[in-house]
Design a protein around this motif. Structure first.
Motif, PDB file in Angstrom:
ATOM      1  N   ASP A 244      37.170  54.053  41.984  1.00 10.23           N
ATOM      2  CA  ASP A 244      38.309  53.153  42.150  1.00 10.23           C
ATOM      3  C   ASP A 244      37.836  51.764  42.561  1.00 10.23           C
ATOM      4  O   ASP A 244      38.303  50.753  42.020  1.00 10.23           O
ATOM      5  CB  ASP A 244      39.284  53.711  43.186  1.00 10.23           C
ATOM      6  N   LEU A 245      36.910  51.703  43.502  1.00 13.67           N
ATOM      7  CA  LEU A 245      36.389  50.409  43.947  1.00 13.67           C
ATOM      8  C   LEU A 245      35.587  49.738  42.835  1.00 13.67           C
ATOM      9  O   LEU A 245      35.644  48.517  42.653  1.00 13.67           O
ATOM     10  CB  LEU A 245      35.522  50.597  45.189  1.00 13.67           C
ATOM     11  N   ARG A 246      34.841  50.532  42.066  1.00 12.79           N
ATOM     12  CA  ARG A 246      34.087  49.964  40.949  1.00 12.79           C
ATOM     13  C   ARG A 246      35.041  49.357  39.922  1.00 12.79           C
ATOM     14  O   ARG A 246      34.780  48.294  39.372  1.00 12.79           O
ATOM     15  CB  ARG A 246      33.218  51.031  40.292  1.00 12.79           C
ATOM     16  N   SER A 247      36.147  50.049  39.675  1.00 14.59           N
ATOM     17  CA  SER A 247      37.100  49.517  38.703  1.00 14.59           C
ATOM     18  C   SER A 247      37.704  48.208  39.190  1.00 14.59           C
ATOM     19  O   SER A 247      38.004  47.321  38.377  1.00 14.59           O
ATOM     20  CB  SER A 247      38.194  50.550  38.405  1.00 14.59           C
ATOM     21  N   ASP A 248      37.891  48.069  40.509  1.00 10.85           N
ATOM     22  CA  ASP A 248      38.361  46.799  41.056  1.00 10.85           C
ATOM     23  C   ASP A 248      37.368  45.685  40.733  1.00 10.85           C
ATOM     24  O   ASP A 248      37.757  44.574  40.339  1.00 10.85           O
ATOM     25  CB  ASP A 248      38.520  46.895  42.575  1.00 10.85           C
ATOM     26  N   LEU A 249      36.074  45.960  40.918  1.00 17.10           N
ATOM     27  CA  LEU A 249      35.044  44.959  40.659  1.00 17.10           C
ATOM     28  C   LEU A 249      34.998  44.583  39.184  1.00 17.10           C
ATOM     29  O   LEU A 249      34.908  43.399  38.836  1.00 17.10           O
ATOM     30  CB  LEU A 249      33.676  45.491  41.103  1.00 17.10           C
ATOM     31  N   VAL A 250      35.065  45.588  38.321  1.00 15.09           N
ATOM     32  CA  VAL A 250      35.006  45.314  36.883  1.00 15.09           C
ATOM     33  C   VAL A 250      36.215  44.487  36.458  1.00 15.09           C
ATOM     34  O   VAL A 250      36.086  43.501  35.704  1.00 15.09           O
ATOM     35  CB  VAL A 250      34.935  46.625  36.077  1.00 15.09           C
ATOM     36  N   LEU A 251      37.384  44.845  36.944  1.00 12.38           N
ATOM     37  CA  LEU A 251      38.588  44.098  36.579  1.00 12.38           C
ATOM     38  C   LEU A 251      38.501  42.662  37.088  1.00 12.38           C
ATOM     39  O   LEU A 251      38.917  41.720  36.389  1.00 12.38           O
ATOM     40  CB  LEU A 251      39.820  44.793  37.151  1.00 12.38           C
ATOM     41  N   SER A 252      37.952  42.472  38.278  1.00 11.08           N
ATOM     42  CA  SER A 252      37.777  41.122  38.811  1.00 11.08           C
ATOM     43  C   SER A 252      36.868  40.286  37.914  1.00 11.08           C
ATOM     44  O   SER A 252      37.147  39.113  37.628  1.00 11.08           O
ATOM     45  CB  SER A 252      37.211  41.188  40.230  1.00 11.08           C
ATOM     46  N   HIS A 253      35.764  40.889  37.443  1.00 10.86           N
ATOM     47  CA  HIS A 253      34.862  40.167  36.535  1.00 10.86           C
ATOM     48  C   HIS A 253      35.560  39.818  35.226  1.00 10.86           C
ATOM     49  O   HIS A 253      35.371  38.719  34.677  1.00 10.86           O
ATOM     50  CB  HIS A 253      33.621  41.010  36.247  1.00 10.86           C
ATOM     51  N   LEU A 254      36.380  40.728  34.719  1.00 17.48           N
ATOM     52  CA  LEU A 254      37.111  40.462  33.481  1.00 17.48           C
ATOM     53  C   LEU A 254      38.093  39.301  33.671  1.00 17.48           C
ATOM     54  O   LEU A 254      38.206  38.419  32.814  1.00 17.48           O
ATOM     55  CB  LEU A 254      37.845  41.715  33.022  1.00 17.48           C
ATOM     56  N   HIS A 255      38.799  39.299  34.794  1.00 19.53           N
ATOM     57  CA  HIS A 255      39.749  38.216  35.058  1.00 19.53           C
ATOM     58  C   HIS A 255      39.025  36.882  35.232  1.00 19.53           C
ATOM     59  O   HIS A 255      39.498  35.844  34.734  1.00 19.53           O
ATOM     60  CB  HIS A 255      40.574  38.547  36.306  1.00 19.53           C
ATOM     61  N   GLN A 256      37.883  36.899  35.923  1.00 19.18           N
ATOM     62  CA  GLN A 256      37.108  35.668  36.085  1.00 19.18           C
ATOM     63  C   GLN A 256      36.639  35.140  34.729  1.00 19.18           C
ATOM     64  O   GLN A 256      36.703  33.930  34.462  1.00 19.18           O
ATOM     65  CB  GLN A 256      35.912  35.920  36.991  1.00 19.18           C
ATOM     66  N   ARG A 257      36.163  36.032  33.883  1.00 22.52           N
ATOM     67  CA  ARG A 257      35.713  35.626  32.552  1.00 22.52           C
ATOM     68  C   ARG A 257      36.879  35.037  31.754  1.00 22.52           C
ATOM     69  O   ARG A 257      36.728  34.031  31.047  1.00 22.52           O
ATOM     70  CB  ARG A 257      35.111  36.819  31.828  1.00 22.52           C
ATOM     71  N   ASN A 258      38.038  35.663  31.867  1.00 24.78           N
ATOM     72  CA  ASN A 258      39.203  35.184  31.142  1.00 24.78           C
ATOM     73  C   ASN A 258      39.585  33.777  31.607  1.00 24.78           C
ATOM     74  O   ASN A 258      39.892  32.898  30.779  1.00 24.78           O
ATOM     75  CB  ASN A 258      40.374  36.144  31.368  1.00 24.78           C
ATOM     76  N   ARG A 259      39.551  33.536  32.927  1.00 20.63           N
ATOM     77  CA  ARG A 259      39.898  32.207  33.451  1.00 20.63           C
ATOM     78  C   ARG A 259      38.887  31.154  32.965  1.00 20.63           C
ATOM     79  O   ARG A 259      39.278  30.041  32.597  1.00 20.63           O
ATOM     80  CB  ARG A 259      39.951  32.234  34.970  1.00 20.63           C
ATOM     81  N   ARG A 260      37.599  31.507  32.957  1.00 20.93           N
ATOM     82  CA  ARG A 260      36.588  30.559  32.501  1.00 20.93           C
ATOM     83  C   ARG A 260      36.769  30.236  31.021  1.00 20.93           C
ATOM     84  O   ARG A 260      36.621  29.088  30.599  1.00 20.93           O
ATOM     85  CB  ARG A 260      35.183  31.116  32.751  1.00 20.93           C
ATOM     86  N   GLN A 261      37.085  31.246  30.228  1.00 22.81           N
ATOM     87  CA  GLN A 261      37.265  31.012  28.798  1.00 22.81           C
ATOM     88  C   GLN A 261      38.491  30.136  28.545  1.00 22.81           C
ATOM     89  O   GLN A 261      38.463  29.250  27.681  1.00 22.81           O
ATOM     90  CB  GLN A 261      37.387  32.346  28.059  1.00 22.81           C
ATOM     91  N   LYS A 262      39.570  30.363  29.280  1.00 19.15           N
ATOM     92  CA  LYS A 262      40.761  29.528  29.102  1.00 19.15           C
ATOM     93  C   LYS A 262      40.499  28.098  29.543  1.00 19.15           C
ATOM     94  O   LYS A 262      40.960  27.141  28.902  1.00 19.15           O
ATOM     95  CB  LYS A 262      41.935  30.126  29.874  1.00 19.15           C
ATOM     96  N   ALA A 263      39.736  27.937  30.642  1.00 20.73           N
ATOM     97  CA  ALA A 263      39.412  26.582  31.115  1.00 20.73           C
ATOM     98  C   ALA A 263      38.524  25.866  30.114  1.00 20.73           C
ATOM     99  O   ALA A 263      38.675  24.665  29.887  1.00 20.73           O
ATOM    100  CB  ALA A 263      38.731  26.660  32.481  1.00 20.73           C
ATOM    101  N   GLY A 264      37.611  26.591  29.484  1.00 20.82           N
ATOM    102  CA  GLY A 264      36.732  25.986  28.504  1.00 20.82           C
ATOM    103  C   GLY A 264      37.443  25.584  27.236  1.00 20.82           C
ATOM    104  O   GLY A 264      37.030  24.651  26.537  1.00 20.82           O
ATOM    105  N   ALA A 265      38.525  26.305  26.922  1.00 19.73           N
ATOM    106  CA  ALA A 265      39.271  26.014  25.699  1.00 19.73           C
ATOM    107  C   ALA A 265      40.310  24.911  25.906  1.00 19.73           C
ATOM    108  O   ALA A 265      40.849  24.381  24.934  1.00 19.73           O
ATOM    109  CB  ALA A 265      39.969  27.274  25.201  1.00 19.73           C
ATOM    110  N   ALA A 266      40.567  24.580  27.178  1.00 25.49           N
ATOM    111  CA  ALA A 266      41.601  23.569  27.460  1.00 25.49           C
ATOM    112  C   ALA A 266      41.131  22.170  27.104  1.00 25.49           C
ATOM    113  O   ALA A 266      39.955  21.876  27.115  1.00 25.49           O
ATOM    114  CB  ALA A 266      41.977  23.651  28.930  1.00 25.49           C
TER     115      ALA A 266
END
Length: 223
Positions: free
Chosen positions: A201-223
């Motif tokens: 469960d804790l590992r899934s929290d970490l993985v989801l956090s990395h996915l969200h961070q990657r998504n934010r970086r990609q959106k910022a780069g595309a802006a």
């Protein structure tokens, strides 16, 4: 579980000890495939030996300031490693190897075994995934969230046959976390933290956090 992720046969060969392959920037995950090119003489010897045996080696991450002692058996490593099985090997004419290593299980280095071999060997304890009886997440919903987020930030997965198997298979959450962690290609330190987390469960929290961070970086780069 899909046969693609079944590792019991390979683990049945595990004697409790395995050679260590320490590297400064590579973290291997269970259920992931790691290509390796073996050229140092001590590791060519190691691979020759394990190919005659159980075909198991443990990938370890070197701790900082490893440079001065890299050529010795004294370079410090992080104690949580990934036990892997050499599934494919190509022996080159000059003695080098190309390998495909399949991750099997997390393991903890209990101690290193004194041997005359030029490479390091350790006593290991396997670390299975831990599923708490008291969970703060809906695991089925978390699986869907991880897969959806992974496709959003890793578009190459959309055409990857592995993804289709993930979508169709009833994979345990821990396996899914490891497959996505490998695909994310995070920094060695972040990968180490993911490898060290046995609570799924804790590992899934970490993985989801990395996915969200990657998504934010990609959106910022595309802006």
């Amino acid at each position: 579980m899909s046969d693609l992720f079944e590792v019991s046969e390979e683990l049945s060969q595990f004697s409790g000890q395995a050679p260590l392959f320490p590297l400064p920037n590579a973290v291997h995950f269970p259920h992931a495939w790691l290509p390796l090119h073996i050229f140092e003489s001590r590791y060519r010897q190691m691979i020759s030996d394990v190919l005659d045996g159980d075909r198991l080696i443990a990938m370890a991450l070197l701790q900082p300031n490893w440079e001065a002692s890299y050529d010795t058996k004294l370079a410090q490593i992080h104690p949580i490693v990934c036990l892997g099985h050499i599934a494919v090997e190509e022996r080159l004419p000059d003695g080098r190897f190309n390998l495909a290593l399949r991750g099997l299980s997390r393991a903890r280095v209990e101690y290193e075994i004194d041997s005359a071999e030029p490479y390091r060997v350790a006593k290991l304890t396997l670390l299975p995934d831990e599923y708490s009886s008291v969970t703060t997440i809906n695991r089925r919903e978390r699986q869907r969230e991880l897969l959806t987020s992974a496709v959003d930030v890793l578009p190459e997965l959309q055409s990857d046959p592995l993804l289709h198997q993930l979508l169709e298979a009833e994979l345990p959450l821990g396996v899914l976390c490891d497959v996505i962690s490998h695909a994310l290609g995070v920094s060695p330190d972040d990968a180490r933290l993911l490898l060290e987390e046995t609570d799924v469960d804790l590992r899934s929290d970490l993985v989801l956090s990395h996915l969200h961070q990657r998504n934010r970086r990609q959106k910022a780069g595309a802006a």
